[in-house]
Design an enzyme around this catalytic site. Structure first.
Site, PDB file in Angstrom:
ATOM      1  N   ASP A 142       0.723  -1.187   0.197  1.00 47.19           N
ATOM      2  CA  ASP A 142       0.069  -0.006   0.269  1.00 47.19           C
ATOM      3  C   ASP A 142       0.886   1.122  -0.106  1.00 47.19           C
ATOM      4  O   ASP A 142       2.376   0.888   0.057  1.00 47.19           O
ATOM      5  CB  ASP A 142      -1.007  -0.122   1.058  1.00 47.19           C
ATOM      6  CG  ASP A 142      -1.508   1.268   1.308  1.00 47.19           C
ATOM      7  OD1 ASP A 142      -2.299   1.333   0.334  1.00 47.19           O
ATOM      8  OD2 ASP A 142      -1.596   1.930   2.605  1.00 47.19           O
TER       9      ASP A 142
ATOM     10  N   ASP B 129      -1.759  -1.320   6.113  1.00 51.31           N
ATOM     11  CA  ASP B 129      -2.397  -0.556   6.998  1.00 51.31           C
ATOM     12  C   ASP B 129      -4.023  -0.423   7.458  1.00 51.31           C
ATOM     13  O   ASP B 129      -4.211  -0.084   8.970  1.00 51.31           O
ATOM     14  CB  ASP B 129      -2.117   0.759   7.251  1.00 51.31           C
ATOM     15  CG  ASP B 129      -2.321   1.732   6.027  1.00 51.31           C
ATOM     16  OD1 ASP B 129      -2.335   1.503   5.554  1.00 51.31           O
ATOM     17  OD2 ASP B 129      -2.328   2.895   7.268  1.00 51.31           O
TER      18      ASP B 129
ATOM     19  N   ASP C  68      -0.033   4.956   1.015  1.00 47.16           N
ATOM     20  CA  ASP C  68      -0.560   5.702   2.703  1.00 47.16           C
ATOM     21  C   ASP C  68      -0.526   5.461   3.394  1.00 47.16           C
ATOM     22  O   ASP C  68      -0.898   4.639   3.828  1.00 47.16           O
ATOM     23  CB  ASP C  68      -2.069   7.275   2.113  1.00 47.16           C
ATOM     24  CG  ASP C  68      -1.852   7.818   1.480  1.00 47.16           C
ATOM     25  OD1 ASP C  68      -0.755   8.726   0.759  1.00 47.16           O
ATOM     26  OD2 ASP C  68      -2.534   7.583  -0.228  1.00 47.16           O
TER      27      ASP C  68
END
Length: 211
Positions: free
Chosen positions: A9, A167, A11
Site C-alpha cells: 500500500d 495499514d 499512504d
C-alpha cells in the site's frame, strides 16, 4: 517463510502523507463553509479513498455536498501532494535490500495512479517497483482482490509466495481474498474490522525478519 513478491500500500505504509492530505482536506472544508478538523480526526478517516474520507468527516451531509467536497479536495491535493509527505523510517533501506535479493515489488493503492507516481518519483523510490497500480488501472479498488490478483499475474507471481503489506482493513481483506499473506503496517493509519493479518509489523525493518 520466504516471499518472492511484495505488494505495498502507499499512504500509511510506505509514506506518511497525513500532512498534505490534512491540508487539502481543511482547505476543502473551509471552501464549503465547514469548520476545519484536527489532523487526528482526518487521520482516522484515511485509508479507503476520498469518498470515504469525506463520508467520515461529513456524516450528515447529502450526496451532492460529498461529491463537491471530493472534487475540490482532488483539485487541491493534486496541486501539493508532496509538500510534507515523507517515507516512513526504514523504507528506503528495506526496499534497497529487497531489490538486491531480486524480489519483485509493486505498489497497489486506492490513491489516483498519477498522484502515486508523482509521490514515489519525488521520494526517489519509484525505481524499486515493477508495477504501480491505482484504482483506475483495473477499475477496482481495495478491498476488492482484483488489483492484487491482476498485479500478481502481470509480475508472474503466485499468491503462495507473495505478501501484501498495508495499514487498513482494505489491504488485509484484499490480501486474504487474493490468497496472499497479509502484513499489517502498525505505524500507519491503522483501521481494522474483523480482519486478522498474518503478521504485524511494528517497524518497516520487521519485513526482513519474516522473509
Amino acid at each position: 517463510m520466504s516471499f518472492n513478491g511484495y505488494i505495498f500500500d502507499l499512504d500509511g505504509t510506505l509514506v506518511d502523507s497525513l500532512g498534505d492530505i490534512a491540508a487539502a482536506t481543511n482547505k476543502t472544508l473551509k471552501e464549503l463553509g465547514f469548520e476545519e478538523r484536527p489532523k487526528e480526526e482526518i487521520r482516522r478517516c484515511i485509508g479507503s479513498g476520498a469518498k470515504e474520507l469525506f463520508r467520515g468527516l461529513l456524516k450528515n451531509e447529502d450526496e451532492d455536498t460529498l461529491m463537491r467536497a471530493i472534487d475540490i479536495f482532488k483539485s487541491r491535493y493534486a496541486k501539493n501532494p508532496i509538500d510534507n509527505t515523507r517515507l516512513f523510517e526504514g523504507v528506503f533501506e528495506v526496499l534497497e535490500l529487497l531489490k538486491e535479493k531480486n524480489k519483485k515489488m509493486a505498489v497497489v493503492s486506492n490513491k489516483p495512479l498519477e498522484l502515486s507516481i508523482i509521490i514515489l518519483k519525488a521520494l526517489n523510490v519509484d525505481k524499486y517497483f515493477d508495477d504501480i497500480v491505482g484504482p483506475e488501472t483495473y477499475n477496482e479498488r481495495k478491498p476488492s482482490p482484483i488489483p492484487i490478483i491482476k498485479t500478481l499475474e502481470k509480475l508472474n507471481l503466485t499468491p503462495d509466495v507473495s505478501i501484501v503489506v498495508g495499514d487498513t482493513h482494505a489491504d488485509i481483506e484484499s490480501a486474504k481474498r487474493s490468497n496472499c499473506k497479509a502484513a499489517l503496517a502498525a505505524w500507519g493509519y491503522v483501521k481494522l474490522k474483523d480482519q486478522k493479518p498474518d503478521f504485524v509489523l511494528n517497524r518497516f525493518e520487521d519485513l526482513l525478519i519474516i522473509d
